[in-house]
Design a protein around this motif. Structure first.
Motif, PDB file in Angstrom:
ATOM      1  N   GLY A 197      80.842  31.710 -13.722  1.00 24.25           N
ATOM      2  CA  GLY A 197      81.174  30.466 -14.437  1.00 24.25           C
ATOM      3  C   GLY A 197      80.711  29.239 -13.664  1.00 24.25           C
ATOM      4  N   THR A 198      81.024  29.220 -12.380  1.00 25.46           N
ATOM      5  CA  THR A 198      80.616  28.098 -11.526  1.00 25.46           C
ATOM      6  C   THR A 198      79.096  28.048 -11.378  1.00 25.46           C
ATOM      7  OG1 THR A 198      82.646  28.466 -10.301  1.00 25.46           O
ATOM      8  CG2 THR A 198      81.040  27.030  -9.284  1.00 25.46           C
ATOM      9  N   VAL A 199      78.497  29.222 -11.210  1.00 25.20           N
ATOM     10  CA  VAL A 199      77.034  29.280 -11.046  1.00 25.20           C
ATOM     11  C   VAL A 199      76.350  28.774 -12.313  1.00 25.20           C
ATOM     12  CG1 VAL A 199      75.074  30.851 -10.785  1.00 25.20           C
ATOM     13  CG2 VAL A 199      77.078  31.137  -9.354  1.00 25.20           C
ATOM     14  N   ARG A 200      76.864  29.180 -13.478  1.00 19.68           N
ATOM     15  CA  ARG A 200      76.247  28.740 -14.739  1.00 19.68           C
ATOM     16  C   ARG A 200      76.418  27.251 -14.963  1.00 19.68           C
ATOM     17  NH1 ARG A 200      79.064  32.379 -18.696  1.00 19.68           N
ATOM     18  NH2 ARG A 200      78.424  30.835 -20.209  1.00 19.68           N
TER      19      ARG A 200
ATOM     20  N   ILE B 208      62.714  25.028 -13.337  1.00 22.26           N
ATOM     21  CA  ILE B 208      63.677  25.784 -14.143  1.00 22.26           C
ATOM     22  C   ILE B 208      63.609  27.274 -13.792  1.00 22.26           C
ATOM     23  CG2 ILE B 208      64.188  26.549 -16.509  1.00 22.26           C
ATOM     24  CD1 ILE B 208      63.442  23.703 -17.405  1.00 22.26           C
ATOM     25  N   GLY B 209      62.388  27.758 -13.589  1.00 20.09           N
ATOM     26  CA  GLY B 209      62.235  29.155 -13.187  1.00 20.09           C
ATOM     27  C   GLY B 209      62.958  29.446 -11.885  1.00 20.09           C
ATOM     28  N   MET B 210      62.815  28.546 -10.914  1.00 16.31           N
ATOM     29  CA  MET B 210      63.480  28.751  -9.622  1.00 16.31           C
ATOM     30  C   MET B 210      64.996  28.663  -9.764  1.00 16.31           C
ATOM     31  SD  MET B 210      60.932  26.639  -7.114  1.00 16.31           S
ATOM     32  CE  MET B 210      61.765  27.035  -5.607  1.00 16.31           C
TER      33      MET B 210
ATOM     34  N   PRO C 260      73.041  38.686 -20.183  1.00 15.69           N
ATOM     35  CA  PRO C 260      72.561  37.847 -19.074  1.00 15.69           C
ATOM     36  C   PRO C 260      71.183  38.249 -18.557  1.00 15.69           C
ATOM     37  CG  PRO C 260      74.799  38.593 -18.695  1.00 15.69           C
ATOM     38  CD  PRO C 260      74.308  39.351 -19.874  1.00 15.69           C
ATOM     39  N   GLY C 261      70.780  39.465 -18.838  1.00  9.95           N
ATOM     40  CA  GLY C 261      69.454  39.907 -18.403  1.00  9.95           C
ATOM     41  C   GLY C 261      68.328  39.123 -19.055  1.00  9.95           C
TER      42      GLY C 261
ATOM     43  N   ASN D 212      67.330  31.986  -9.146  1.00  9.47           N
ATOM     44  CA  ASN D 212      68.335  32.010  -8.076  1.00  9.47           C
ATOM     45  C   ASN D 212      69.757  32.126  -8.636  1.00  9.47           C
ATOM     46  OD1 ASN D 212      66.727  31.885  -5.709  1.00  9.47           O
ATOM     47  ND2 ASN D 212      66.234  29.773  -6.207  1.00  9.47           N
ATOM     48  N   SER D 213      69.975  31.537  -9.816  1.00  4.76           N
ATOM     49  CA  SER D 213      71.309  31.653 -10.434  1.00  4.76           C
ATOM     50  C   SER D 213      71.589  33.092 -10.845  1.00  4.76           C
ATOM     51  CB  SER D 213      71.415  30.747 -11.655  1.00  4.76           C
ATOM     52  OG  SER D 213      71.229  29.419 -11.274  1.00  4.76           O
ATOM     53  N   VAL D 214      70.597  33.759 -11.419  1.00  5.59           N
ATOM     54  CA  VAL D 214      70.773  35.168 -11.809  1.00  5.59           C
ATOM     55  C   VAL D 214      71.058  36.018 -10.570  1.00  5.59           C
ATOM     56  CG1 VAL D 214      69.557  37.181 -12.746  1.00  5.59           C
ATOM     57  CG2 VAL D 214      69.424  35.001 -13.930  1.00  5.59           C
ATOM     58  N   GLN D 215      70.349  35.705  -9.491  1.00  8.69           N
ATOM     59  CA  GLN D 215      70.587  36.430  -8.240  1.00  8.69           C
ATOM     60  C   GLN D 215      72.017  36.189  -7.735  1.00  8.69           C
ATOM     61  OE1 GLN D 215      68.179  35.190  -4.895  1.00  8.69           O
ATOM     62  NE2 GLN D 215      67.737  37.322  -4.388  1.00  8.69           N
ATOM     63  N   ALA D 216      72.452  34.932  -7.808  1.00  9.05           N
ATOM     64  CA  ALA D 216      73.814  34.597  -7.362  1.00  9.05           C
ATOM     65  C   ALA D 216      74.855  35.286  -8.231  1.00  9.05           C
ATOM     66  CB  ALA D 216      74.010  33.085  -7.401  1.00  9.05           C
TER      67      ALA D 216
END
Lengths: 148, 81
Positions: free
Chosen positions: B55-58, B36-38, A75-76, B42-46
């Motif tokens: 799963g839900t975030v992705r 897409i960057g944003m 995921p990184g 934010n998804s990676v942060q979440a």
């Protein structure tokens, strides 16, 4: 096991689920739309609809496969791979689109309009389905609960 | 003057149109790139904050990316139509 795999628990391949669901809907809709457009503007237009929806579905499946694979493996790398995948798929769509235009196989305006409208229709249809079931299965109302 | 402009328009017309189309397509791809960057950032942060919700975030992230990409697709279509 890497740090990323320790932090992120194993999750199902949601991207591919969405893309497959979208492809299934596109497969249901394509013959009908191609028939209607074909009767209106001829076989070139029907072929344009098939090519445009095929290109959309291919784009979704490729995107889902890349994102799902990276999210599961590391995921990184998600951030970088997503942006490079966007650029790569944009180039691919441009090359395929220009190839179709140069070969003069299809009705070009119909191809372009189908590309845009088909994209939004399939995406909104899928988003509606996801919001009801895939992402939040608990939110999907059951007929039994409605009548109770 | 008018003759010169007409000559330039006739000679440069198709190439100018093609060049401007390419610039427009490039400009149209900037917005989705930022979007897409944003979304992914934010998804990676979440996902880092709540790994159990990944799963839900992705799922939401994938649909968000698809919507952002639609803008680039519109740019492609408007360039070549």
């Amino acid at each position: 096991m890497s740090d990323a795999q320790e932090i992120f628990p194993p999750v199902e391949d949601v991207e591919s689920q969405i893309a497959r669901d979208l492809a299934r809907r596109a497969a249901l809709v394509t013959p009908l739309v191609a028939l209607v457009i074909g009767l209106w503007r001829g076989p070139d237009a029907a072929l344009a609809v098939v090519f445009a929806l095929g290109l959309l579905v291919g784009n979704f499946l490729l995107s889902a496969w890349i994102l799902g694979y990276v999210a599961r493996q590391n995921p990184g790398l998600l951030m970088g791979v997503t942006l490079f995948s966007f650029v790569f798929r944009l180039i691919l769509i441009t090359v395929i689109g220009l190839g179709i235009k140069e070969l003069d196989l299809v009705d070009w305006p119909v191809f372009c309009i189908t590309l845009i409208i088909g994209y939004f229709v399939l995406l909104v249809w899928e988003m509606r389905s996801v919001s009801f079931s895939l992402a939040s299965p608990g939110l999907k109302p059951k007929p039994k609960e409605i009548w109770e | 003057m008018h003759t010169v402009i007409t000559l330039l328009a006739n000679d440069l017309g198709p190439s100018l149109k093609s060049g401007l189309g390419s610039i427009g397509y490039g400009l149209a791809a900037i917005g989705p790139g930022i979007g897409i960057g944003m979304i992914v950032g934010n998804s990676v942060q979440a996902m880092a904050r709540q790994p159990e919700m990944s799963g839900t975030v992705r799922t939401t992230m994938f649909l968000g990316i698809a919507f952002a990409e639609a803008l680039a697709l519109i740019g492609f279509v408007l360039t070549f139509i």
